[in-house]
Design a protein around this motif. Structure first.
Motif, short mmCIF file in Angstrom:
data_model
loop_
_atom_site.label_atom_id
_atom_site.label_comp_id
_atom_site.label_asym_id
_atom_site.label_seq_id
_atom_site.Cartn_x
_atom_site.Cartn_y
_atom_site.Cartn_z
N TYR A 371 31.97 21.58 -19.25
CA TYR A 371 33.26 21.82 -18.61
C TYR A 371 33.62 23.28 -18.89
N SER A 373 35.14 26.74 -19.60
CA SER A 373 36.48 27.12 -20.02
C SER A 373 37.19 27.83 -18.87
N GLY A 374 38.49 27.47 -18.71
CA GLY A 374 39.28 28.07 -17.65
C GLY A 374 39.11 27.41 -16.31
N ASP A 416 32.90 25.57 -23.63
CA ASP A 416 33.32 24.33 -22.97
C ASP A 416 34.82 24.12 -23.21
N GLU A 417 35.54 23.84 -22.13
CA GLU A 417 36.99 23.69 -22.17
C GLU A 417 37.44 22.61 -23.15
#
Length: 439
Positions: A371, A373-374, A416-417
């Motif tokens: 996932y 980031s951002g 990763d978020e």
């Protein structure tokens, strides 16, 4: 010859007078003339003899001859034996190349251990002709036709101006003793075929063949100097050096009608020899590669990228705690921050409560997803690589940091978020990647 040699040394190698020299001595005619001339000039030198054990008792006879000559003339002498055939088989080399590698590796060891300044060999004018013809017969560029240099680093060749005939006459006039290598009479080796059957024809056609050949070499060397200048100027426009890789811009390269010549000049030193494959790579589809012994040349979109082969496959690394040290350049630090600093490619801050040890550092694999980031939602790592225009080499070198089978970080690229810390996170782990070290 003696006066001519003395003048040659004074004019071109005057710096040898106060140096410590190591003379490569086979016991053959050429090397024994060189030793005799050095004695006449009172130079500071020692002998170095290699017994390659290729001619049984004859090889031992050469060794004993050199040893006895050194003893009777009070000259320091280094002698070693090599299992040349075994080395040749293990390294998949011809006997001659194997012997050369063994010889010069040993010479350099002696130089380092005994504070010698130079290695001196007895190569002469006929050797230059033979080497030229060997290279010509095998196919070569200008660099293979410029002859044997009189000095190459710490190797000195002071007898290049002298012919085999002059050396033979000097031996006869001074009644010098030397050892005949029986293999020199055999046409088994290409050099001997050229020496016995080709060079004599040229000498018959032209009595001054060796001098004419030297003149030709001077012209070739001048031409090579012009080529080198052009190669460097175009290199600066076409090639960039990034992360220990060479990146050749194909669109700029193709602006030069003779681009193949430039590719040859830039790449031949990296061991490539299948030149049609190299040239065809320019028009090939992205992802195609060719290989030399130690390097890979990759077509990647609008570039040719040269990279060294990796010496070993990467094995997954397990990190059991924050304080554990590994041989991977990744540093974990527990920290309390009221404000998270801007996250950079090489540094991320993650929520300690969301990290589960042990962590794993591994290569990426097909099917991996994370996932970013951002962003909202997940994305395949392969798609991320494509969007970011990763080269094949970058994909091979990129590593994944994983916690409980979930990607925490594409190391040095994107976090990763799910694991990223924010201002409300009580305890964070700072993870830093030192990309100056090799992965």
């Amino acid at each position: 010859m003696e006066q001519k040699f003395q003048n040659h040394i004074q004019q071109n190698f005057s710096f040898l007078q106060d140096k410590k020299l190591l003379v490569a001595t086979s016991g053959g005619m050429d090397s024994m003339v060189l030793v005799h001339l050095f004695q006449k000039l009172n130079l500071n030198f020692a002998l170095a003899h290699c017994n390659f054990q290729l001619r049984e008792s004859e090889s031992d006879g050469d060794e004993n001859f050199v040893k006895e000559y050194a003893k009777s003339n009070t000259i320091n002498c280094f002698i070693t034996k090599f299992d040349t055939e075994k080395y040749s088989e293990e390294h998949k080399l011809s006997t001659q190349v194997a012997a050369r590698n063994l010889r010069y590796n040993w010479f350099n060891e002696i130089l380092e251990q005994n504070n010698f300044d130079y290695i001196v060999t007895a190569h002469h004018a006929d050797d230059v002709v033979e080497t030229f013809m060997i290279n010509l017969s095998r196919g070569t560029g200008l660099d293979g036709l410029i002859g044997i240099p009189s000095q190459n680093g710490n190797i000195i060749r002071p007898m290049l101006p002298f012919s085999r005939k002059e050396i033979e006459e000097y031996v006869s006039e001074n009644n010098l003793q030397w050892r005949e290598d029986s293999s020199n009479a055999s046409d088994k080796y290409l050099r001997n075929k050229i020496r016995h059957h080709i060079v004599p024809v040229f000498k018959e056609i032209n009595d001054s063949f060796l001098q004419s050949f030297q003149n030709t070499l001077e012209h070739i060397n001048q031409d090579q100097s012009l080529v080198n200048d052009a190669v460097q100027m175009v290199y600066e426009k076409v090639v960039s050096e990034e992360n220990e890789q060479l990146k050749i811009d194909i669109s700029v390269l193709l602006q030069y009608k003779n681009y193949k010549a430039y590719l040859y000049q830039w790449l031949h030193k990296f061991g490539f020899s299948a030149w049609n494959d190299v040239y065809n790579l320019v028009e090939s589809q992205s992802g195609k590669q060719i290989f030399s012994e130690n390097y890979i040349l990759l077509k990647d979109r609008g570039f040719l990228i040269l990279s060294a082969k990796k010496t070993a496959d990467f094995k997954a690394i397990i990190v059991n705690s924050i304080t554990e040290k590994t041989n991977f350049p990744l540093k974990l630090t527990l920290c309390n921050l009221s404000n998270i600093s801007n996250q950079m490619k090489n540094v991320i801050f993650v929520n300690e409560n969301k990290i589960q040890f042990p962590l794993t550092i591994r290569k990426w694999k097909e099917g991996d997803y994370f996932y970013p980031s951002g962003m909202q939602g997940k994305k395949k790592v392969s798609k991320y690589f494509k969007d970011e225009k990763f080269t094949l080499f970058q994909k091979q070198e990129t590593r994944i940091l994983e916690s409980n089978n979930q990607i925490v970080w594409i190391i040095g690229h994107r976090a990763d978020e799910r694991f990223i810390a924010n201002n409300s996170t009580q305890t964070q782990i700072k993870i830093e990647f030192n990309n100056e070290k090799n992965i």
